[in-house]
Write a protein that holds these residues in place. Sequence first.
Motif, mmCIF file in Angstrom:
data_model
loop_
_atom_site.group_PDB
_atom_site.id
_atom_site.type_symbol
_atom_site.label_atom_id
_atom_site.label_comp_id
_atom_site.label_asym_id
_atom_site.label_seq_id
_atom_site.Cartn_x
_atom_site.Cartn_y
_atom_site.Cartn_z
ATOM 1 N N ILE A 177 0.839 -1.201 0.000
ATOM 2 C CA ILE A 177 0.000 0.000 0.000
ATOM 3 C C ILE A 177 0.875 1.253 0.000
ATOM 4 N N ILE A 178 1.897 1.271 0.863
ATOM 5 C CA ILE A 178 2.787 2.437 0.933
ATOM 6 C C ILE A 178 3.523 2.637 -0.387
ATOM 7 N N ARG A 179 3.963 1.532 -0.981
ATOM 8 C CA ARG A 179 4.640 1.641 -2.279
ATOM 9 C C ARG A 179 3.716 2.235 -3.330
ATOM 10 N N ALA A 180 2.448 1.811 -3.316
ATOM 11 C CA ALA A 180 1.483 2.338 -4.283
ATOM 12 C C ALA A 180 1.201 3.816 -4.019
ATOM 13 N N ILE A 181 1.113 4.201 -2.740
ATOM 14 C CA ILE A 181 0.831 5.598 -2.398
ATOM 15 C C ILE A 181 1.977 6.508 -2.825
ATOM 16 N N LEU A 182 3.210 6.035 -2.634
ATOM 17 C CA LEU A 182 4.375 6.850 -2.996
ATOM 18 C C LEU A 182 4.464 7.104 -4.500
ATOM 19 N N ARG A 183 3.831 6.244 -5.278
ATOM 20 C CA ARG A 183 3.841 6.436 -6.735
ATOM 21 C C ARG A 183 2.808 7.456 -7.190
ATOM 22 N N ILE A 184 1.912 7.842 -6.282
ATOM 23 C CA ILE A 184 0.888 8.826 -6.628
ATOM 24 C C ILE A 184 1.476 10.223 -6.466
ATOM 25 N N SER A 185 1.332 11.037 -7.459
ATOM 26 C CA SER A 185 1.928 12.377 -7.434
ATOM 27 C C SER A 185 1.080 13.378 -6.656
ATOM 28 N N SER A 186 -0.233 13.206 -6.649
ATOM 29 C CA SER A 186 -1.135 14.160 -6.003
ATOM 30 C C SER A 186 -1.111 14.003 -4.480
ATOM 31 N N LYS A 187 -0.870 15.120 -3.765
ATOM 32 C CA LYS A 187 -0.884 15.086 -2.309
ATOM 33 C C LYS A 187 -2.280 14.811 -1.768
ATOM 34 N N LYS A 188 -3.268 15.305 -2.489
ATOM 35 C CA LYS A 188 -4.656 15.072 -2.070
ATOM 36 C C LYS A 188 -4.978 13.579 -2.138
ATOM 37 N N ALA A 189 -4.491 12.937 -3.189
ATOM 38 C CA ALA A 189 -4.712 11.492 -3.330
ATOM 39 C C ALA A 189 -3.955 10.734 -2.253
ATOM 40 N N HIS A 190 -2.741 11.232 -1.899
ATOM 41 C CA HIS A 190 -1.958 10.643 -0.798
ATOM 42 C C HIS A 190 -2.790 10.636 0.477
ATOM 43 N N GLN A 191 -3.342 11.827 0.780
ATOM 44 C CA GLN A 191 -4.096 11.987 2.020
ATOM 45 C C GLN A 191 -5.332 11.097 2.046
ATOM 46 N N LYS A 192 -6.019 11.028 0.922
ATOM 47 C CA LYS A 192 -7.232 10.208 0.841
ATOM 48 C C LYS A 192 -6.905 8.723 1.048
ATOM 49 N N ALA A 193 -5.817 8.277 0.415
ATOM 50 C CA ALA A 193 -5.419 6.875 0.542
ATOM 51 C C ALA A 193 -5.022 6.541 1.979
ATOM 52 N N LEU A 194 -4.274 7.449 2.611
ATOM 53 C CA LEU A 194 -3.849 7.217 3.994
ATOM 54 C C LEU A 194 -5.032 7.225 4.954
ATOM 55 N N ASN A 195 -6.006 8.101 4.694
ATOM 56 C CA ASN A 195 -7.174 8.186 5.568
ATOM 57 C C ASN A 195 -7.972 6.886 5.575
ATOM 58 N N THR A 196 -7.978 6.179 4.447
ATOM 59 C CA THR A 196 -8.732 4.917 4.398
ATOM 60 C C THR A 196 -8.088 3.826 5.254
ATOM 61 N N CYS A 197 -6.806 4.027 5.597
ATOM 62 C CA CYS A 197 -6.080 3.013 6.387
ATOM 63 C C CYS A 197 -5.936 3.391 7.855
ATOM 64 N N THR A 198 -6.171 4.659 8.187
ATOM 65 C CA THR A 198 -5.905 5.135 9.549
ATOM 66 C C THR A 198 -6.681 4.354 10.600
ATOM 67 N N ALA A 199 -7.976 4.153 10.367
ATOM 68 C CA ALA A 199 -8.811 3.467 11.357
ATOM 69 C C ALA A 199 -8.315 2.040 11.593
ATOM 70 N N HIS A 200 -7.969 1.348 10.516
ATOM 71 C CA HIS A 200 -7.509 -0.033 10.638
ATOM 72 C C HIS A 200 -6.192 -0.100 11.405
ATOM 73 N N ILE A 201 -5.289 0.850 11.149
ATOM 74 C CA ILE A 201 -4.008 0.881 11.854
ATOM 75 C C ILE A 201 -4.222 1.118 13.351
ATOM 76 N N CYS A 202 -5.137 2.023 13.699
ATOM 77 C CA CYS A 202 -5.428 2.300 15.107
ATOM 78 C C CYS A 202 -5.980 1.055 15.805
ATOM 79 N N VAL A 203 -6.865 0.343 15.134
ATOM 80 C CA VAL A 203 -7.452 -0.871 15.711
ATOM 81 C C VAL A 203 -6.370 -1.922 15.944
ATOM 82 N N MET A 204 -5.454 -2.069 15.000
ATOM 83 C CA MET A 204 -4.366 -3.041 15.160
ATOM 84 C C MET A 204 -3.457 -2.685 16.330
#
Length: 312
Positions: A223-250
Amino acid sequence: MSIFNLTAFEPSTFILMGIPDLETAHLWISIPFSTFYIVGLLGNFTVLFVVGKEQTLHKPMYLLLCMLALTDIGTSTSVVPKALCIFWFNLNSINVGGCLTQMFFLHGVSMMHSAILVTMAFDRYVAICNPLRYATILTNARIAKLGLVGLIRAVLLILPLPLLLIKQPFCSNHIIPNTYCDHMAVAKMSCGDITVNRTYGLVMAFVVIMLDLTLIVLSYSLIIRAILRISSKKAHQKALNTCTAHICVMLMSYPPFLFSTLTHRFGQGIAPQVHVILANLYFLLPPMLNPIIYGAKTKELREKMGKYTCRR
């Protein structure tokens, strides 16, 4: 301490002490216990109700949230009602069958919880790394099958724990210094050789958890590798936000579980009341916080929950 006079009990009965050396504070300790438990039940049942009522939420991600809610309800309900009976009414005794049944459901549901977290990591991987094929790769039927596989794995791996203990001879000391029947706490009361019990419990816990954590780390590395390939910062933020809740639960699930597992075997220097309180928080805090985290971080779920909870 007359309640711990073992001569008054049948040999088939165990005594759950509650929290060692804090017996006089049990009534006060029951206040956060019962509060966390009730809030957790309300939050998880709300998630189940909202997802069940809203057709737009009948998607793989929300089906996984329902599975997570069910395991949260199962883990807390396996422990808290008996703990409150100890705190409120001094109902410390539990028969061997009830103790082993509690142990089976407690450890089985915890393992099922871990399997769901792995599936959720895979869900996020597909959503971010292969979004165009998400609908074909992760269908509701496939998620249900993955949940069934996790359930079968939990039953097959946890069932030997109580079966091995049934054959053990128990000593006259039937006091368990805890609020629930943990596998190693019960095994330590045996007069027989518990090498197999100790080895199987430790190997099973670490092989399964390390396998699950390895799969989760692999998913997030991709996932991180795929996010780093995205040039848009907005897309970065959106992708990370979809994972934040799952990371907190873990982060709320795995460290307390590993701490509890290790201290039962190697934590002789840790005060027993500290160990028991922290072990119980593992069954109280995640079930209470998980629906709050997903409700706050998942916009669609938050809006649907608001539709029902904010009605005048």
